[in-house]
Design a protein around this motif. Structure first.
Motif, PDB file in Angstrom:
ATOM      1  N   ALA B 367       0.825  -1.199   0.000  1.00 21.62           N
ATOM      2  CA  ALA B 367       0.000   0.000   0.000  1.00 21.62           C
ATOM      3  C   ALA B 367       0.857   1.245   0.000  1.00 21.62           C
ATOM      4  CB  ALA B 367      -0.925  -0.011   1.217  1.00 21.62           C
ATOM      5  N   LEU B 368       1.890   1.213   0.807  1.00 19.56           N
ATOM      6  CA  LEU B 368       2.802   2.362   0.822  1.00 19.56           C
ATOM      7  C   LEU B 368       3.496   2.506  -0.526  1.00 19.56           C
ATOM      8  CD1 LEU B 368       4.315   2.023   4.393  1.00 19.56           C
ATOM      9  CD2 LEU B 368       2.589   3.646   3.598  1.00 19.56           C
ATOM     10  N   ALA B 369       3.831   1.344  -1.104  1.00 15.42           N
ATOM     11  CA  ALA B 369       4.513   1.405  -2.394  1.00 15.42           C
ATOM     12  C   ALA B 369       3.619   2.019  -3.439  1.00 15.42           C
ATOM     13  CB  ALA B 369       4.948   0.007  -2.816  1.00 15.42           C
ATOM     14  N   ILE B 370       2.379   1.594  -3.464  1.00 19.40           N
ATOM     15  CA  ILE B 370       1.483   2.110  -4.503  1.00 19.40           C
ATOM     16  C   ILE B 370       1.212   3.582  -4.272  1.00 19.40           C
ATOM     17  CG2 ILE B 370      -0.725   1.596  -3.400  1.00 19.40           C
ATOM     18  CD1 ILE B 370      -1.754   0.702  -6.061  1.00 19.40           C
ATOM     19  N   SER B 448       2.519 -13.486  -1.390  1.00 18.37           N
ATOM     20  CA  SER B 448       2.332 -12.055  -1.160  1.00 18.37           C
ATOM     21  C   SER B 448       3.503 -11.474  -0.381  1.00 18.37           C
ATOM     22  CB  SER B 448       1.017 -11.822  -0.428  1.00 18.37           C
ATOM     23  OG  SER B 448       1.001 -12.566   0.765  1.00 18.37           O
ATOM     24  N   ALA B 449       4.002 -12.264   0.562  1.00 16.26           N
ATOM     25  CA  ALA B 449       5.140 -11.768   1.333  1.00 16.26           C
ATOM     26  C   ALA B 449       6.355 -11.587   0.435  1.00 16.26           C
ATOM     27  CB  ALA B 449       5.465 -12.742   2.458  1.00 16.26           C
ATOM     28  N   LEU B 450       6.532 -12.529  -0.482  1.00 18.98           N
ATOM     29  CA  LEU B 450       7.657 -12.425  -1.401  1.00 18.98           C
ATOM     30  C   LEU B 450       7.544 -11.175  -2.264  1.00 18.98           C
ATOM     31  CD1 LEU B 450      10.196 -13.923  -2.426  1.00 18.98           C
ATOM     32  CD2 LEU B 450       8.764 -14.869  -4.220  1.00 18.98           C
ATOM     33  N   LEU B 451       6.302 -10.943  -2.718  1.00 20.52           N
ATOM     34  CA  LEU B 451       6.092  -9.765  -3.556  1.00 20.52           C
ATOM     35  C   LEU B 451       6.326  -8.484  -2.759  1.00 20.52           C
ATOM     36  CD1 LEU B 451       3.005 -10.970  -5.560  1.00 20.52           C
ATOM     37  CD2 LEU B 451       5.311 -10.595  -6.419  1.00 20.52           C
ATOM     38  N   ALA B 452       5.873  -8.502  -1.535  1.00 19.48           N
ATOM     39  CA  ALA B 452       6.096  -7.323  -0.708  1.00 19.48           C
ATOM     40  C   ALA B 452       7.588  -7.101  -0.494  1.00 19.48           C
ATOM     41  CB  ALA B 452       5.394  -7.510   0.632  1.00 19.48           C
ATOM     42  N   PHE B 453       8.259  -8.192  -0.313  1.00 15.83           N
ATOM     43  CA  PHE B 453       9.709  -8.091  -0.145  1.00 15.83           C
ATOM     44  C   PHE B 453      10.349  -7.536  -1.407  1.00 15.83           C
ATOM     45  CE2 PHE B 453      13.859 -10.150  -0.783  1.00 15.83           C
ATOM     46  CZ  PHE B 453      14.546  -9.519   0.236  1.00 15.83           C
ATOM     47  N   LEU B 454       9.872  -7.981  -2.546  1.00 16.67           N
ATOM     48  CA  LEU B 454      10.388  -7.463  -3.816  1.00 16.67           C
ATOM     49  C   LEU B 454      10.150  -5.962  -3.916  1.00 16.67           C
ATOM     50  CD1 LEU B 454       9.555  -9.957  -6.686  1.00 16.67           C
ATOM     51  CD2 LEU B 454      11.788  -9.121  -5.972  1.00 16.67           C
ATOM     52  N   SER B 455       8.982  -5.534  -3.482  1.00 15.81           N
ATOM     53  CA  SER B 455       8.679  -4.107  -3.493  1.00 15.81           C
ATOM     54  C   SER B 455       9.725  -3.349  -2.705  1.00 15.81           C
ATOM     55  CB  SER B 455       7.333  -3.842  -2.828  1.00 15.81           C
ATOM     56  OG  SER B 455       6.302  -4.083  -3.685  1.00 15.81           O
ATOM     57  N   LEU B 456       9.965  -3.885  -1.532  1.00 18.73           N
ATOM     58  CA  LEU B 456      10.920  -3.240  -0.651  1.00 18.73           C
ATOM     59  C   LEU B 456      12.308  -3.235  -1.273  1.00 18.73           C
ATOM     60  CD1 LEU B 456      10.676  -2.055   2.181  1.00 18.73           C
ATOM     61  CD2 LEU B 456      11.467  -4.237   3.083  1.00 18.73           C
TER      62      LEU B 456
END
Lengths: 499, 630, 374, 112
Positions: B367-370, B448-456
Motif C-alpha cells: 500500500a505504501l509502495a502504490i 504475497s510476502a515475497l512480492l512485498a519483499f520485492l517491493s521493498l
C-alpha cells in the motif's frame, strides 16, 4: 408407313364396336378400348423410328387419289410435328384409358364413355395427321362433339352447365373456322393444305388474307383457351370426369388449338417474324396476359380441379409466348412444353379422381380437413407439380430453358424475366394443393387402386425418364425436328407436293 | 527443441496431464509452472548477452531481446507465485481442474506473446490469450456471486473489441510492409502508420486497462477470486499491455516523430490516473477499490511512455514492473483476508492486523509502495515519470504542468484511499465474528510476502538492481544520469527516523491507550454500533460541488466505454432491424398480399353468365380484326 | 489460386461430410427425424452437393442446385406444421434459381453458343461473363446463401425447424451457393467484369454487418443464430469475392469453421449433459471459433479475410472488423442464453464435443498450413 | 352480291340472338342461324352464274360448271351441325330438368 389411317381408323372402329359388343359383356368395352389405345401407342412409338426412313414428310393418299398433278384427293401428311402430336396424344390416351378401367366403377354407362373417348382420340389423331383443310375441320368437330358430351357425362347440374357453355363457345369457334375455310376455298379453290400454301405464296397479302387469318386465329384461340377466350375452360375442365379433364387439358386444347393454329400460320400461310411481326406480337402479348392473369386467378381457387384448369390457361400462355417469339428456341420450348404439360397436367388431373372418390369433394378447404392420409397420391401430385413448375430434373424444366433462351435470343429480355418469375406463381398455386391436401402426417393411409396406380407410375416414370434423356435423346430426335418442321414454313408444301 | 518451445509447450502438456490425471494433479500444475519459470530464467539469461530469434513451423517467429527477456521473467514468476497461491486458495472450487489448466495456459501463452517476433505471431498469441481469458472468465458465471455473466460478457466484449482493432492495425501493417519484426522505428508520419499505431494502442489500453477501456476490470473484480484478479488484470495484462505499448511506441514505430500522438498518450495517461483514483476513493468494496487503482496506475505507465523522454519511458517501464508486484500483492492479501472472512465489503471488515500480521505487513508495504512513499519502489518509478514529464518543457510541450499535476494529485489521492483501506481492513474496531481468525497458511502468505519483499527490495536497491540491471539495458536509449535521489541513503534516514520515533514512543508520554465510552447526543453508543469503518472517509469529496456530478455520472456508468459500445451497436442493430429488415419483410409480405388481392379481383371476371363471356369474346375478335387488318 | 482446384473440391466435400455424418448419427436418437423420408433427403442432399462440387457443367450444377432446394424444402416439412416456413424457403430459393437460370442462359448467349445440348453448358466453353448476367446468375447464390435482399426466408425457417434439419441447412445446403460462386466466378478465371466483384463485395459486407446487427437485436435464440448464419455466410461470400489468395483461402477455411461451429451450436441446443465432459466449455469453444479468436478455426478464416480485404483498401478492412465486432457481441449474447439450454439427446453432446475439439485441432493445423502456403 | 348480304344479315341475327337472348332454346336457335349462314355462304362460293351442274359425263367442249366441292362440304357441315345442335338441345333439356329454368342468367353455379 401405310398404316397411317389406322390412327383414326382404329379408334373409330373401336367406337363402333363397343356399343355392339358391350351388350354381350360390359367389361369387353374396357378391353377393346385399352387394346386400341395400346396399339395406337405402339404405332406412334414405331412411327418415331420409322419416319426418318421416309424423310421429313410421309404422305398417304386416301383411296390412291394421287395429289399430283392436281391435288384433288384427300391426304394424310405425317411430318415430325404430327409425329410429336400423335405421340403425345397416344401416350396420354393410353394412360387415361388404363386409368379409366378402375375409375369408371363410379359411373354406370361404361360403354358410352368408351365410345366417346375413342371418338375423341380418333378426332385428335385425325387433326394431327390430316393434310386436308376441311378434314381438319371435321376431325376438330368429331373430337369437340365427343368432348362436349364427355364433359356432361356426370349429368350433374354443374356438368350440364359447363357442357352447355363449352358447346356454345366451342361451336362459335368451330363456325368461325368453317367460315375461314370457306373463305380460303373461295380464294384458292383447293382444300389440300400444301396446295393452299403454294397458292398463298404467290399472292400478295391483302385485307382478305388478314381477315382469314384473324378468323382462324380467333377460332383456334378459343379452342386453345387463351386469355380472353378462356371462359369455357375452367368450367368444362373442372366438371369433366378426371380422365377426360386430363385429356382435355393435356392434349385436346393443344392439338385442336395450338397445333392446328401453328400448322396453319407457319406452314400454310408462311407467316414468320419477318413478314408478320405484329401478328406474333399479338400472340406474345395475349400469352403473357394469360400467364399472369390465369396464374393469379389460380392462386385464389378453392377447388382442386378448377385450380388446375386455370393453371392450364396459364401454361397455354407459355406455349403462346413461345409461338409468339417465333424463333427456333422458343418454338422448341413451346413444343416441349406441349409434351411436358400434357404429361404433367394429365397426371395432376388424374390424381383428382381418387381424391374425389375418397373424400367425396374437391373443395380444397374441405380436403384440408379430411382425416385420412393420401401419401402416394400426394407424392405423385407433387412430382407432377414440380415438373409443371419447371423444376429440374423433371421434364417440365427443359421447356422453360428453351422458352427463356428464345426470349433472350429474340432480344426480349423483359419476356425472359416474366417467364422466369411467373413460373414462381405456377409453383405457388400448384403447391397450394400439396400443402393443403396432401401434407398430413396422421391418419389412416388410403390404399391405391390397381389400374390407377399403374397409370400414375407410367406417367411419373415418363416425366422423370424423359427429363433425364431430354437433352440427349428427346430434343434432337423429336422436338428439334418438329421445331424445324414448324420453322421451315412453306417448305412443308414443297415436301408434300414433291411426292 | 529450444527453450522457446519448451517454455510454452511444457506447461501446456503438464497442465493437460494434470487436467486428465486426477492423481498428482496439483504437482503437475506446479511442475509446469516451475519448468516455465526455469526456461524463462534461461531465456532471460541468454537475452542479456545476445538477441535470439527462432522460427517454428515457418509461421511462429520468436525473438527475444533484453526488454522481452525481463518481461518474460516476471510473467513467469507471477504465474508461478499466483499458481501456488491459488492451488491452496481455490482448493474447494467446483471447477478447479479446468481453472488451473487454463491458468497455466495463460501463463504459457502470455510468455509466448512477449516472445512474439513478428506481427502474425503477435496476433495469434494475443488472440489465443483472449480466448483463454474468456475461458477462465467463463468460470465466474458459475460463481455464487451475482453479475458473473454480465461481467463475463462485458470484459470479453471490451477485450474482444479492442483486440479486433488491434488485429486491424497489425493487419494494416502486415499489408503495407509485409510480416514485420519489431525493431524498425518506422516514422509516424503517414496515414497508415498513424492509423495502425492508434488501433494497436487501443488494444494495449484495453489490455492494460486505461480509460476509457478500463471498465471491465472493476466489473470482473466483483466476481473473480483474488488470485485471478492478481494474475490477469493486475500483473499479466499490465505487463503485456504496457510491454506492447512500449514495443510499438519506440521499437516498431518512433513515437518521437509525432508530437500529437505523444500528447494523445499523455492525455490518456493523465485522465486515467485522475479519474480512476477519484473513483477508487469512494469505493466500498475492497476488490473494486483495488481494481480502480489498477486502472489508475496504468496512467503513470502510459504517461511515462508518452513523454518520449528516456527517463520518463524508463519510469513508465519500471512502474509497470512495480505495479505488477505491489498490485498483485495487494490483491493476494485482500484475498487472504477474504479467505477467512468471506467478506469484501469495507464496512464489514476491520482490526485484522493482530490476527494476520504477515498479511498486514505485506499489505502495508504494498500500500505504501502504490502510494509512492519513499523509499519503496512505487515512489521511485513515479519519480522517474515526474522527471520525464518535467523534461517535456525542453521540447516546448507546455502542457506538462497539467500532466505533472494530475500525476502528483493521483499519487496523493492514492495514498488517501489506501489510508482508508488499511484502516478499514486491518486497523480500527474489530467485528466480533472475526476474533478467532488466524494467519493463513504458508502457501497463501508466501507469494504475497515475497512480492512485498520485492517491493521493498526494488525500492531500496532501485538503482543497482532493477534500474541498472533490468530497465536501462532494455531500452534503446542512452539515459542521462539524474537527480540526487539515493534510495539507500533515504532508507537509512527513514529507518533512523523510525527508530527515533520508536524511542520517543518508548520513553515518552504516550504509554497506554485509554478506553472511554462513547456518547452520542447524551446517550451511550451501543456496543454493536460502535464499529467505525473507513468507508465514509471521503464522503465529503463525493459531495463536493464540482465532483458530485462527476461521481454521479461515474456511478451511472457514463464513463463506461462498454455502455457506449453497446449503445452504439444497439442503435445500429435497431436501425437495421427496424428499418432494413422491416422494409424487406414488408416488401415480401406485400408481394404475397398483392398477389392474393389481385387474384381475388381477377377471378371476378369469371361471372358465370354466358352472355358476358360471349361479349368479351366478340370484343376480342373485333380487336384482333382491328390489329391484324389495319 | 495457390491451391489445386481438385484439392479444393475434395476439401469442400469434406466440409460437407462432417455435418452430414453428425446429423446421421444424431438422427438415431431423435424420433422426429428417424424415418425413411429424412434419410432419403439426407442422402439426396449429400449427393447433390457432391455433384455441385465436382461437376463442370452449368446445367448439372443448376439442376442439382434446384434439387438441393427441394430437399431443403422437404426437410423443413419433416415437421408438417412448418408449411409456411417451408414455402417461404422454397419460393425464395426458386425465385432466385429462376433468375440464376436466366443468367446462365444469358451467359450462354453471350458466349455465342448456338446449339443447346449438354456440353454447351460446360464451363470450359465459356469465356466472358457480363455484369448483368453475372448479377442475374448470382441471385440464385444470394437466395441460397442469404444475402440482402433475399435473406428473409432464413430466420423464418430456422425459427421453426428441428435441429438436425437446421444443422444440415447451415452445414451443407446454404454453402452450396458459395460453392457455385466459387466454381463459376473464382476458380475458372473467366473474363468477368470487375465491377461485378465490387458489387458482390459491397453487398456481401453490408449484409454481414446488417445481419450481425439484427442478430444482436433479436431475442429468440434460433433467430439470433439464423441472423448469425446470414452474417457469416455473407462474410464467406465477401472473402471469395475479394478474389485474392488471402480472401479465397480465408473463405474456404471459414466454410468449414462455420459449418462446424454453427451446426455444433444447434446440436448444443438438444444436447444432454454427460458426465465428465466439459459442457459449458465446449460451448465456449464453439462461440470463440464463431467470433474468430485464435487458436480456433474461425480465427484463421477471419484473419485471412481481413488481410485480404485490407489488400483492397483500408475501408473494407474497417467494415470487416465492424462485422466481426457484431459477431463478438451477438455471440456473447446467445452464449448466455444457450448456456442455460438443455436437451434430451445424448449423442448431440458427443457431436458438440467432437466439433469443439475439431475446431481447435483444425485451427492449429490450418493456421500453420495456410500461412505456410501463402 | 345480294345473297352474300343475306348471309351476313343471317349471321348478325344469329350473333344477336346468342348475345342477348336469355333463353337456352333461343340461344340454340341463334346458334343454328349462325351455322346456316356459314353453310349458306359456303354453298354460294361454289355457285357460278349460268353454269351447269357438274354431272355430265361426256362433253365435247369446255363448259362452265358449278364447283361441286362446296356442296359436298356443306353437306358434311350440315351433318356436323345436326350433331352439335342435337347435343346442344339435349343438354339444354337436361339443364331444364335440373334447374327448372331456361334462363341462362340463372344458370351460373360455376363462377370465379
Amino acid at each position: 408407313m401405310n398404316y397411317l389411317p389406322l390412327f383414326t381408323a382404329l379408334p373409330l372402329l373401336g367406337a363402333f364396336l363397343i356399343p355392339l359388343l358391350s351388350k354381350i359383356w360390359e367389361r369387353l368395352s374396357d378391353i377393346i378400348s385399352n387394346v386400341i389405345t395400346t396399339l395406337l401407342l405402339i404405332l406412334s412409338v414405331y412411327s418415331l423410328f420409322l419416319l426418318p426412313i421416309f424423310g421429313k414428310v410421309y404422305v398417304y393418299e386416301i383411296g390412291k387419289w394421287a395429289i399430283k398433278p392436281i391435288p384433288l384427293g384427300i391426304v394424310f401428311t405425317f411430318d415430325n410435328l404430327s409425329l410429336l402430336m400423335v405421340l403425345v396424344i397416344n401416350l396420354l390416351s393410353f394412360a387415361c384409358s388404363l386409368y379409366s378401367i378402375t375409375y369408371l366403377d363410379n359411373y354406370t354407362a361404361r360403354w358410352k364413355f368408351w365410345t366417346l373417348f375413342l371418338l375423341m382420340v380418333a378426332g385428335l389423331n385425325g387433326v394431327a395427321i390430316t393434310g386436308d383443310l376441311f378434314n381438319l375441320f371435321v376431325f376438330i368437330e368429331i373430337s369437340a362433339i365427343s368432348s362436349y358430351a364427355l364433359v356432361a357425362f356426370g349429368v350433374e347440374k354443374e356438368d350440364l352447365e359447363a357442357s352447355f357453355k363449352y358447346q356454345i363457345i366451342g361451336e362459335i369457334a368451330g363456325l368461325t373456322i368453317l367460315l375461314a375455310i370457306a373463305l380460303i376455298y373461295a380464294k384458292t379453290s383447293t382444300l389440300n393444305m400444301a396446295d393452299i400454301a403454294n397458292t398463298f405464296a404467290k399472292e400478295s397479302k391483302g385485307p382478305l388474307f388478314w381477315f382469314i387469318i384473324s378468323l382462324l386465329t380467333f377460332g383456334f384461340l378459343i379452342k386453345s383457351a387463351l386469355f380472353p377466350f378462356h371462359f369455357w375452360l375452367p368450367d368444362a375442365h373442372s366438371q369433366a370426369p378426371a380422365p377426360i379433364s386430363a385429356m382435355l387439358s393435356g392434349i385436346f386444347i393443344k392439338v385442336v388449338g395450338v397445333y392446328a393454329l401453328s400448322r396453319l400460320i407457319f406452314n400454310i400461310f408462311g407467316l414468320n417474324r419477318l413478314n408478320a411481326s405484329h401478328y406474333f406480337n399479338l400472340l406474345l402479348i395475349l400469352g403473357i396476359f394469360s400467364i399472369v392473369i390465369a396464374g393469379f386467378i389460380a392462386l385464389k381457387q378453392e377447388n382442386y380441379k378448377r385450380l388446375l384448369a386455370y393453371s392450364t390457361i396459364s401454361q397455354v400462355g407459355y406455349i403462346f409466348v413461345g409461338l409468339g417469339l417465333a424463333n427456333f428456341w422458343s418454338i422448341t420450348g413451346a413444343l416441349s412444353l406441349i409434351f411436358a404439360h400434357a404429361l404433367g397436367k394429365g397426371l395432376l388431373f388424374l390424381t383428382a379422381g381418387p381424391v374425389e372418390k375418397e373424400a367425396g369433394s374437391l373443395d380444397i378447404h374441405l380436403l384440408s380437413n379430411f382425416k385420412k392420409r393420401m401419401s402416394f397420391y400426394g407424392i405423385v401430385y407433387t412430382l407432377g407439380a414440380l415438373s409443371l413448375a419447371g423444376i429440374p430434373p423433371f421434364l417440365g424444366f427443359f421447356p422453360k430453358i428453351f422458352l427463356i433462351l428464345g426470349a433472350i435470343k429474340g432480344k426480349r429480355f423483359e419476356v425472359a424475366i416474366i417467364l422466369g418469375i411467373f413460373s414462381l406463381l405456377t409453383l405457388a398455386y400448384l403447391l397450394k394443393i400439396t400443402n393443403k391436401v396432401f401434407t398430413k402426417k396422421e391418419g389412416e393411409e388410403v390404399k391405391g387402386v390397381s389400374s390407377i396406380v399403374i397409370s400414375f407410375l407410367f406417367l411419373v416414370f415418363l416425366i422423370f425418364i424423359l427429363g433425364l434423356f431430354y437433352l440427349n435423346y428427346l430434343e434432337p430426335n423429336l422436338i428439334s425436328k418438329a421445331t424445324e418442321a414448324v420453322i421451315s414454313g412453306v417448305e412443308y408444301a414443297r415436301l408434300v407436293l414433291i411426292k | 527443441m529450444s527453450s522457446f518451445e519448451l517454455l510454452i509447450i511444457l506447461p501446456i502438456i503438464l497442465g493437460f496431464l494434470g487436467y486428465l490425471i486426477s492423481f498428482l494433479r496439483n504437482e503437475f500444475y506446479f511442475l509446469g509452472a516451475i519448468l516455465n519459470f526455469y526456461y524463462a530464467i534461461r531465456i532471460f539469461l541468454i537475452s542479456r548477452k545476445i538477441e535470439v530469434t527462432r522460427k517454428i513451423f515457418n509461421i511462429l517467429n520468436f525473438s527475444v531481446d533484453k526488454l522481452s527477456g525481463f518481461v518474460l521473467l516476471f510473467i513467469s514468476l507471477f504465474t508461478l507465485l499466483i499458481l501456488i497461491y491459488s492451488i491452496r486458495y481455490l482448493k474447494y472450487y467446483e471447477k478447479k481442474k479446468e481453472y488451473f489448466y487454463y491458468f497455466l495456459l495463460i501463463g504459457a501463452i502470455g510468455c509466448g506473446t512477449v516472445l512474439a517476433g513478428d506481427i502474425l505471431t503477435l496476433i495469434i498469441f494475443w488472440g489465443i490469450l483472449l480466448s483463454l481469458i474468456s475461458l477462465i472468465f467463463g468460470f465466474f458465471q458459475y460463481a455464487t456471486k451475482e453479475g458473473g455473466e454480465f461481467a463475463f460478457v462485458k470484459s470479453i466484449s471490451i477485450l474482444g473489441f479492442s483486440d479486433f482493432l488491434l488485429i486491424l492495425g497489425l493487419g494494416l501493417l502486415f499489408i503495407s510492409y509485409g510480416n514485420l519484426s519489431f525493431n524498425l522505428k518506422l516514422p509516424l508520419n503517414n496515414t497508415i502508420n498513424i492509423l495502425s499505431f492508434i488501433l494497436i494502442t487501443i488494444g494495449c489500453f484495453a489490455k492494460a486497462g486505461a480509460i476509457p477501456l478500463h471498465s471491465w476490470i472493476p466489473e470482473i473484480s466483483k466476481v473473480a477470486p483474488a488470485p485471478t484478479m492478481a494474475f490477469i488484470p493486475a500483473s499479466l495484462d499490465k505487463l503485456l499491455g504496457i510491454y506492447l505499448l512500449l514495443r510499438i511506441s519506440y521499437y516498431l514505430f518512433d513515437l518521437n516523430t509525432n508530437f500529437v500522438l505523444k500528447n494523445y498518450l499523455m492525455i490518456i495517461g493523465s485522465i486515467t490516473i485522475l479519474a480512476a483514483v477519484l473513483m477508487a476513493l469512494i469505493q466500498k468494496e475492497v476488490m473494486k477499490l483495488l481494481s480502480y487503482h489498477t486502472v489508475s496506475q496504468v496512467g503513470y505507465m502510459v504517461l511515462g511512455i508518452g513523454t518520449g523522454i528516456p527517463i520518463g519511458i524508463a519510469g513508465g517501464l519500471f512502474h509497470m514492473l512495480n505495479n505488477a508486484i505491489y498490485k498483485s500483492c495487494l490483491f493476494l492479501t485482500a484475498g487472504q483476508v477474504e479467505f477467512w472472512t468471506k467478506e469484501t465489503k469495507i464496512e464489514k471488515l476491520g482490526g485484522l492486523a493482530p490476527n494476520m500480521p504477515i498479511t498486514f505487513t505485506s499489505f502495508l508495504i504494498s500500500a505504501l509502495a502504490i502510494s509512492g512513499i519513499p523509499p519503496l519502489n512505487g515512489f521511485f518509478s513515479k519519480w522517474m515519470v515526474y522527471q520525464g514529464v518535467i523534461y517535456l518543457y525542453k521540447e516546448g510541450n507546455y502542457l506538462f504542468p497539467l500532466y505533472l499535476l494530475s500525476a502528483m494529485l493521483g499519487s496523493i489521492l492514492t495514498l488517501a484511499s489506501f489510508l482508508k483501506l488499511t484502516h478499514s481492513i486491518f486497523l480500527g474496531e474489530r467485528p466480533k465474528e472475526y476474533e478467532k481468525i488466524k494467519e493463513v497458511n504458508f502457501s497463501l502468505w508466501f507469494p504475497s510476502a515475497l512480492l512485498a519483499f520485492l517491493s521493498l527490495l526494488f525500492g531500496i536497491l532501485a538503482i543497482p538492481l532493477p534500474i541498472k540491471g533490468l530497465i536501462y539495458p532494455s531500452l534503446p536509449f542512452r539515459i542521462e544520469e539524474f537527480g540526487f535521489w539515493q534510495p539507500l541513503l533515504a532508507f537509512i534516514l527513514i529507518v533512523l527516523g523510525v527508530i527515533v520515533g520508536f524511542v520517543i514512543y518508548l520513553f515518552g508520554a504516550v504509554k497506554k491507550v485509554e478506553r472511554k465510552d462513547i456518547f452520542v447526543g447524551g446517550e451511550l453508543l451501543k456496543e454493536e454500533e460502535r464499529h467505525f469503518s473507513g468507508d465514509q472517509f471521503y464522503s465529503p469529496i463525493k459531495e463536493a460541488p464540482l465532483l458530485e456530478k462527476g461521481y454521479e455520472f461515474g456511478e451511472e456508468g457514463s464513463f463506461d466505454f462498454y455502455n457506449y459500445l453497446t449503445a452504439i451497436f444497439s442503435g445500429f442493430s435497431l436501425l437495421f432491424k427496424e428499418v432494413i429488415d422491416y422494409i424487406l419483410e414488408l416488401i415480401y409480405h406485400q408481394i404475397a398480399y398483392f398477389s392474393e388481392i389481385f387474384g381475388g379481383l381477377l377471378r371476378k371476371i369469371q361471372s358465370g353468365i354466358l352472355s358476358d363471356y360471349l361479349f368479351v369474346i366478340f370484343i376480342g375478335i373485333i380487336i384482333i380484326l382491328l390489329i391484324l387488318i389495319l | 489460386m495457390i491451391l489445386d482446384k481438385n484439392f479444393i473440391n475434395q476439401y469442400l466435400l469434406f466440409t460437407f461430410l462432417l455435418p452430414f455424418l453428425a446429423t446421421l448419427i444424431y438422427s438415431f436418437k431423435d424420433k422426429l427425424v428417424r424415418n425413411w423420408e429424412f434419410y432419403l433427403f439426407l442422402v439426396l442432399l449429400i449427393f447433390s452437393s457432391y455433384f455441385i462440387i465436382f461437376s463442370n457443367n452449368l446445367l448439372l450444377i443448376y439442376i442439382f442446385f434446384e434439387i438441393s432446394t427441394l430437399v431443403a424444402w422437404r426437410l423443413v416439412l419433416i415437421k408438417r406444421e412448418n408449411i409456411k416456413a417451408g414455402n417461404y424457403l422454397l419460393y425464395f430459393n426458386f425465385a432466385g434459381a429462376v433468375l440464376m437460370l436466366i443468367g446462365i442462359l444469358l451467359i450462354l448467349v453471350e458466349n455465342g453458343v448456338e446449339k443447346i445440348n449438354f456440353s454447351a453448358f460446360n464451363l470450359e466453353n465459356l469465356y466472358n461473363i457480363s455484369l448483368i448476367s453475372g448479377i442475374l446468375l448470382s441471385f440464385g447464390i444470394f437466395t441460397k446463401s442469404a444475402i440482402i435482399p433475399f435473406y428473409s426466408w432464413l430466420p423464418v425457417v430456422y425459427e421453426v425447424s428441428p435441429v438436425p434439419v437446421i444443422a444440415l441447412l447451415c452445414g451443407i445446403a446454404e454453402n452450396l451457393g458459395l460453392v457455385i460462386f466459387y466454381k463459376i466466378f473464382i476458380a475458372p478465371l473467366l473474363n468477368v467484369e470487375s465491377s461485378f466483384y465490387y458489387f458482390i463485395i459491397i453487398l456481401a459486407i453490408f449484409t454481414s454487418i446488417i445481419a450481425g446487427g439484427i442478430a444482436y437485436f433479436e431475442k429468440k435464440l434460433k433467430r439470433i443464430l439464423a441472423y448469425s448464419t446470414i452474417s457469416q455466410l455473407s462474410l464467406i461470400l465477401y472473402g471469395l469475392a475479394l478474389k485474392n489468395d488471402y480472401g479465397i483461402l480465408g473463405a474456404l477455411v471459414l466454410i468449414l469453421s462455420h459449418a462446424l461451429a454453427k451446426s455444433g451450436l444447434f446440436f448444443r441446443m438438444e444436447a444432454k449433459e454427460a458426465v465428465g465432459v466439459g459442457f459449458g466449455y465446449t460451448l465456449l469453444f464453439l462461440s470463440l471459433s464463431l467470433i474468430g479468436i485464435p487458436p480456433f478455426l474461425g480465427f484463421v478464416g477471419k484473419i485471412l479475410i481481413i488481410i485480404g480485404s485490407l489488400k483492397i483498401n483500408i475501408f473494407l478492412g474497417m467494415l470487416t472488423i465492424i462485422s466481426s465486432l457484431f459477431t463478438l457481441l451477438y455471440t456473447l449474447k446467445f452464449y448466455l442464453i444457450l448456456k442455460k439450454e438443455k436437451g434430451e439427446n445424448i449423442i448431440a453432446n458427443f457431436i458438440v464435443y467432437l466439433f469443439a475439439i475439431l475446431l481447435l485441432i483444425f485451427g492449429v493445423i490450418f493456421l500453420i498450413y495456410s500461412f505456410k502456403i501463402l | 352480291m345480294l345473297p352474300y348480304l343475306g348471309c351476313i344479315i343471317l349471321f348478325l341475327i344469329g350473333i344477336y340472338a346468342i348475345l342477348t337472348k336469355r333463353n337456352l332454346i333461343k340461344i340454340a336457335i341463334g346458334f343454328c342461324l349462325l351455322e346456316y349462314s356459314v353453310n349458306l355462304f359456303f354453298a354460294f362460293i361454289g355457285y357460278k352464274k349460268d353454269a351447269l351442274a357438274p354431272i355430265y359425263a361426256n362433253l365435247s367442249q369446255a363448259r362452265n360448271f358449278v364447283d361441286p366441292i362446296p356442296q359436298a362440304l356443306v353437306l358434311t357441315a350440315i351433318v356436323i351441325g345436326l350433331g352439335t345442335t342435337a347435343l346442344l338441345l339435349s343438354v339444354a333439356l337436361r339443364i331444364y330438368e335440373k334447374y327448372k329454368t331456361f334462363d341462362i342468367k340463372e344458370i351460373k353455379r360455376l363462377k370465379e
